[in-house]
Design a protein around this motif. Structure first.
Motif, PDB file in Angstrom:
ATOM      1  N   TYR A 140     -11.495  10.831  -0.423  1.00 29.99           N
ATOM      2  CA  TYR A 140     -10.537   9.799  -0.048  1.00 29.99           C
ATOM      3  C   TYR A 140      -9.120  10.346  -0.132  1.00 29.99           C
ATOM      4  CZ  TYR A 140     -14.489   6.644  -0.832  1.00 29.99           C
ATOM      5  OH  TYR A 140     -15.714   6.022  -0.792  1.00 29.99           O
ATOM      6  N   GLU A 141      -8.245   9.759   0.660  1.00 30.26           N
ATOM      7  CA  GLU A 141      -6.813  10.060   0.579  1.00 30.26           C
ATOM      8  C   GLU A 141      -6.169   9.062  -0.377  1.00 30.26           C
ATOM      9  OE1 GLU A 141      -4.864  12.394   1.966  1.00 30.26           O
ATOM     10  OE2 GLU A 141      -6.538  13.404   2.960  1.00 30.26           O
ATOM     11  N   ILE A 142      -5.140   9.525  -1.090  1.00 28.68           N
ATOM     12  CA  ILE A 142      -4.438   8.667  -2.042  1.00 28.68           C
ATOM     13  C   ILE A 142      -3.094   8.250  -1.470  1.00 28.68           C
ATOM     14  CG2 ILE A 142      -3.329   8.562  -4.310  1.00 28.68           C
ATOM     15  CD1 ILE A 142      -5.481  10.431  -5.344  1.00 28.68           C
ATOM     16  N   VAL A 143      -2.864   6.954  -1.470  1.00 31.11           N
ATOM     17  CA  VAL A 143      -1.546   6.409  -1.150  1.00 31.11           C
ATOM     18  C   VAL A 143      -0.974   5.907  -2.475  1.00 31.11           C
ATOM     19  CG1 VAL A 143      -0.245   4.675   0.130  1.00 31.11           C
ATOM     20  CG2 VAL A 143      -2.243   5.767   1.183  1.00 31.11           C
ATOM     21  N   ALA A 144       0.080   6.562  -2.959  1.00 31.32           N
ATOM     22  CA  ALA A 144       0.645   6.256  -4.274  1.00 31.32           C
ATOM     23  C   ALA A 144       1.811   5.289  -4.128  1.00 31.32           C
ATOM     24  CB  ALA A 144       1.110   7.539  -4.958  1.00 31.32           C
ATOM     25  N   VAL A 145       1.715   4.145  -4.799  1.00 28.11           N
ATOM     26  CA  VAL A 145       2.695   3.067  -4.643  1.00 28.11           C
ATOM     27  C   VAL A 145       3.377   2.798  -5.981  1.00 28.11           C
ATOM     28  CG1 VAL A 145       3.050   0.713  -3.806  1.00 28.11           C
ATOM     29  CG2 VAL A 145       1.093   2.048  -2.971  1.00 28.11           C
ATOM     30  N   HIS A 146       4.711   2.839  -5.988  1.00 30.58           N
ATOM     31  CA  HIS A 146       5.464   2.491  -7.194  1.00 30.58           C
ATOM     32  C   HIS A 146       5.466   0.969  -7.363  1.00 30.58           C
ATOM     33  CE1 HIS A 146       7.128   6.509  -7.931  1.00 30.58           C
ATOM     34  NE2 HIS A 146       7.230   6.618  -6.620  1.00 30.58           N
ATOM     35  N   VAL A 147       5.116   0.500  -8.587  1.00 38.40           N
ATOM     36  CA  VAL A 147       5.094  -0.942  -8.841  1.00 38.40           C
ATOM     37  C   VAL A 147       5.786  -1.243 -10.158  1.00 38.40           C
ATOM     38  CG1 VAL A 147       2.946  -1.319  -7.566  1.00 38.40           C
ATOM     39  CG2 VAL A 147       2.845  -0.846 -10.014  1.00 38.40           C
ATOM     40  N   ARG A 163      -0.766  -8.337  -4.591  1.00 35.13           N
ATOM     41  CA  ARG A 163       0.073  -8.197  -3.397  1.00 35.13           C
ATOM     42  C   ARG A 163      -0.288  -6.935  -2.617  1.00 35.13           C
ATOM     43  NH1 ARG A 163       5.720  -7.473  -4.843  1.00 35.13           N
ATOM     44  NH2 ARG A 163       5.950  -7.295  -2.575  1.00 35.13           N
ATOM     45  N   ILE A 164      -0.517  -5.826  -3.355  1.00 35.31           N
ATOM     46  CA  ILE A 164      -0.888  -4.582  -2.677  1.00 35.31           C
ATOM     47  C   ILE A 164      -2.203  -4.753  -1.929  1.00 35.31           C
ATOM     48  CG2 ILE A 164      -1.635  -2.193  -3.042  1.00 35.31           C
ATOM     49  CD1 ILE A 164       0.366  -1.994  -5.304  1.00 35.31           C
ATOM     50  N   PHE A 165      -3.202  -5.344  -2.607  1.00 39.15           N
ATOM     51  CA  PHE A 165      -4.501  -5.542  -1.963  1.00 39.15           C
ATOM     52  C   PHE A 165      -4.377  -6.458  -0.748  1.00 39.15           C
ATOM     53  CE2 PHE A 165      -6.554  -4.773  -6.339  1.00 39.15           C
ATOM     54  CZ  PHE A 165      -6.566  -3.405  -6.119  1.00 39.15           C
ATOM     55  N   ALA A 166      -3.568  -7.513  -0.890  1.00 45.58           N
ATOM     56  CA  ALA A 166      -3.394  -8.440   0.228  1.00 45.58           C
ATOM     57  C   ALA A 166      -2.721  -7.748   1.413  1.00 45.58           C
ATOM     58  CB  ALA A 166      -2.569  -9.649  -0.219  1.00 45.58           C
ATOM     59  N   ASP A 167      -1.717  -6.921   1.124  1.00 44.45           N
ATOM     60  CA  ASP A 167      -1.027  -6.208   2.206  1.00 44.45           C
ATOM     61  C   ASP A 167      -1.942  -5.177   2.852  1.00 44.45           C
ATOM     62  OD1 ASP A 167       1.238  -7.687   1.835  1.00 44.45           O
ATOM     63  OD2 ASP A 167       2.298  -6.183   0.639  1.00 44.45           O
ATOM     64  N   ALA A 168      -2.810  -4.547   2.051  1.00 45.68           N
ATOM     65  CA  ALA A 168      -3.785  -3.613   2.617  1.00 45.68           C
ATOM     66  C   ALA A 168      -4.754  -4.354   3.531  1.00 45.68           C
ATOM     67  CB  ALA A 168      -4.545  -2.896   1.505  1.00 45.68           C
ATOM     68  N   VAL A 227      -9.142   2.485  -6.902  1.00 43.75           N
ATOM     69  CA  VAL A 227      -7.747   2.363  -7.322  1.00 43.75           C
ATOM     70  C   VAL A 227      -7.602   2.872  -8.755  1.00 43.75           C
ATOM     71  CG1 VAL A 227      -8.039  -0.004  -8.163  1.00 43.75           C
ATOM     72  CG2 VAL A 227      -5.774   0.786  -7.459  1.00 43.75           C
ATOM     73  N   ARG A 228      -6.481   3.503  -9.029  1.00 40.85           N
ATOM     74  CA  ARG A 228      -6.144   3.940 -10.386  1.00 40.85           C
ATOM     75  C   ARG A 228      -4.695   3.561 -10.653  1.00 40.85           C
ATOM     76  NH1 ARG A 228      -8.486  10.129 -10.246  1.00 40.85           N
ATOM     77  NH2 ARG A 228     -10.704   9.615 -10.073  1.00 40.85           N
ATOM     78  N   VAL A 234       0.496   3.020  -8.723  1.00 44.77           N
ATOM     79  CA  VAL A 234      -0.841   2.614  -8.322  1.00 44.77           C
ATOM     80  C   VAL A 234      -1.335   3.589  -7.257  1.00 44.77           C
ATOM     81  CG1 VAL A 234      -2.245   0.818  -7.238  1.00 44.77           C
ATOM     82  CG2 VAL A 234      -0.433   0.197  -8.834  1.00 44.77           C
ATOM     83  N   GLN A 235      -2.429   4.274  -7.552  1.00 41.66           N
ATOM     84  CA  GLN A 235      -3.019   5.210  -6.603  1.00 41.66           C
ATOM     85  C   GLN A 235      -4.132   4.481  -5.849  1.00 41.66           C
ATOM     86  OE1 GLN A 235      -4.242   8.473  -9.122  1.00 41.66           O
ATOM     87  NE2 GLN A 235      -2.271   9.486  -8.917  1.00 41.66           N
ATOM     88  N   VAL A 236      -3.861   4.170  -4.599  1.00 42.37           N
ATOM     89  CA  VAL A 236      -4.820   3.450  -3.764  1.00 42.37           C
ATOM     90  C   VAL A 236      -5.597   4.473  -2.937  1.00 42.37           C
ATOM     91  CG1 VAL A 236      -5.120   1.682  -2.002  1.00 42.37           C
ATOM     92  CG2 VAL A 236      -3.234   1.498  -3.636  1.00 42.37           C
TER      93      VAL A 236
END
Length: 361
Positions: A292-299, A308-313, A323-324, A336-338
């Protein structure tokens, strides 16, 4: 299956009872500590009243060292049409049952491959076993009716049945469950006397490695006492790797070029073998592991941020595979590493940026 008796209302027993009760089975609960049985009953796992007669299935969820004696007593009392246990070792209890002269036709050893660091009835959940392997160890003596009752139990708990020989199971769990517990505890033990400054540097890596070190020691002494030989065999192999790794690291310290090259080769070898072993760990839903590819999001550390992240995804049409979360030291924020399919990573990153999220490059 209409009726069941669950003996032992810890995490596993209570979770089994919750799953069965939630699907219409009348469940009777019994524990050496009546308070625990009452607690499980209050959670909706069944009733702590004794059954009026034999039940369809007795589920023994007690520590491995007590399994055989508990089963033998139930069988003498004619408590059920079929009997099984859910202990994490299988060979020892079966041999003890043989020594006690029990009827092996009415019994099947099983082991649900699920658990938590927490124990006790309050940790139980009806969905604990969903999608998880549940090992069944029938023998030539096992009655077909008893095997079918066990399979029905697994289906009601929404687990995945896996048939194995009892001793092969014990060797397998020594490798994939019991030894990792000890190794995790040994790594965590290094932190006990560590300098506070060093501990403050703990990141996600040490959290991952030491997560299961939070497990109940008394419970694990019971488990390991029932499977010491296979666990010792696996640890002996790890000890040999450790000795070679220490020697390689000493080589890297040397002023001799040849020793440094040998040390580097030794370290690379153990890391590459680790890569090869990690690839064999099953992926999502037990399928072959996927990259998998990781999209890292600052929260920020506020309620609702993950939702909110899951809803936007979801709005972007992207399925989150895993997720980590990495918490920033000394800050009310984190990363958050999605994890998503490679083709979906740029789509998700663009969609999250568009909605105001900060993406780490």
């Amino acid at each position: 299956m209409r009726t069941a008796l669950v003996i032992g209302t810890g995490l596993i027993g209570t979770s089994v009872a919750l799953a069965l009760a939630g699907r219409g089975v009348t469940v009777h609960l019994r524990d050496h500590d009546p308070t625990r049985a009452r607690t499980a009953a209050a959670l909706g796992a069944g009733t702590d009243a004794e059954p009026g007669g034999p039940v369809d299935l007795a589920v023994v969820a007690v520590p491995p060292t007590h399994v055989a004696a508990t089963l033998a007593a139930l069988m003498r009392a004619g408590a059920a049409r079929g009997y099984l246990d859910v202990a994490s070792v299988k060979g020892g209890p079966r041999r003890e049952l043989v020594a006690l002269g029990a009827d092996l036709g009415a019994y099947i050893g099983t082991h649900p491959m699920a658990g938590k660091e927490r124990s006790g009835p309050l940790a139980g959940t009806a969905d604990l076993f969903e999608g998880r392997p549940w090992v069944l160890t029938p023998t030539r003596d096992t009655d077909t009716e008893v095997l079918n009752l066990a399979l029905e139990l697994v289906a009601l708990c929404r687990a995945v049945p896996v048939v194995m020989d009892a001793d092969a199971h014990d060797r397998a769990v020594a490798l994939v469950s019991h030894t990792p517990q000890l190794v995790s505890s040994m790594v965590a033990a290094r932190l006990e006397e560590a300098d506070e400054t060093a501990v403050r540097l703990c990141g996600q890596g040490i959290r991952d490695v030491t997560r299961i070190a939070a497990s109940d020691p008394a419970m694990w002494v019971e488990i390991l006492s029932a499977n010491p030989g296979p666990v010792a065999d696996v640890l002996a192999g790890i000890a040999a790797d450790l000795a070679e790794t220490v020697e390689s690291l000493r080589g890297l310290q040397s002023a001799d070029d040849e020793k440094r090259r040998g040390g580097a080769a030794g370290i690379e070898d153990v890391l590459r073998r680790g890569n090869a072993g990690r690839v064999r760990v099953p992926g999502k839903h037990g399928a072959a592991p996927a990259a998998y590819e990781i999209v890292a999001v600052h929260v920020s550390d506020q309620p609702g941020e993950l939702a909110r992240i899951f809803a936007d995804a979801g709005r972007a049409g992207v399925n989150v595979e895993d997720v980590r979360i990495e918490h920033a030291t000394g800050q009310q924020a984190g990363l958050v590493q999605v994890m998503v399919e490679p083709a979906a990573a740029p789509v998700l990153a663009a969609a999250l940026r568009e909605r105001g999220w900060s993406i780490r490059q």
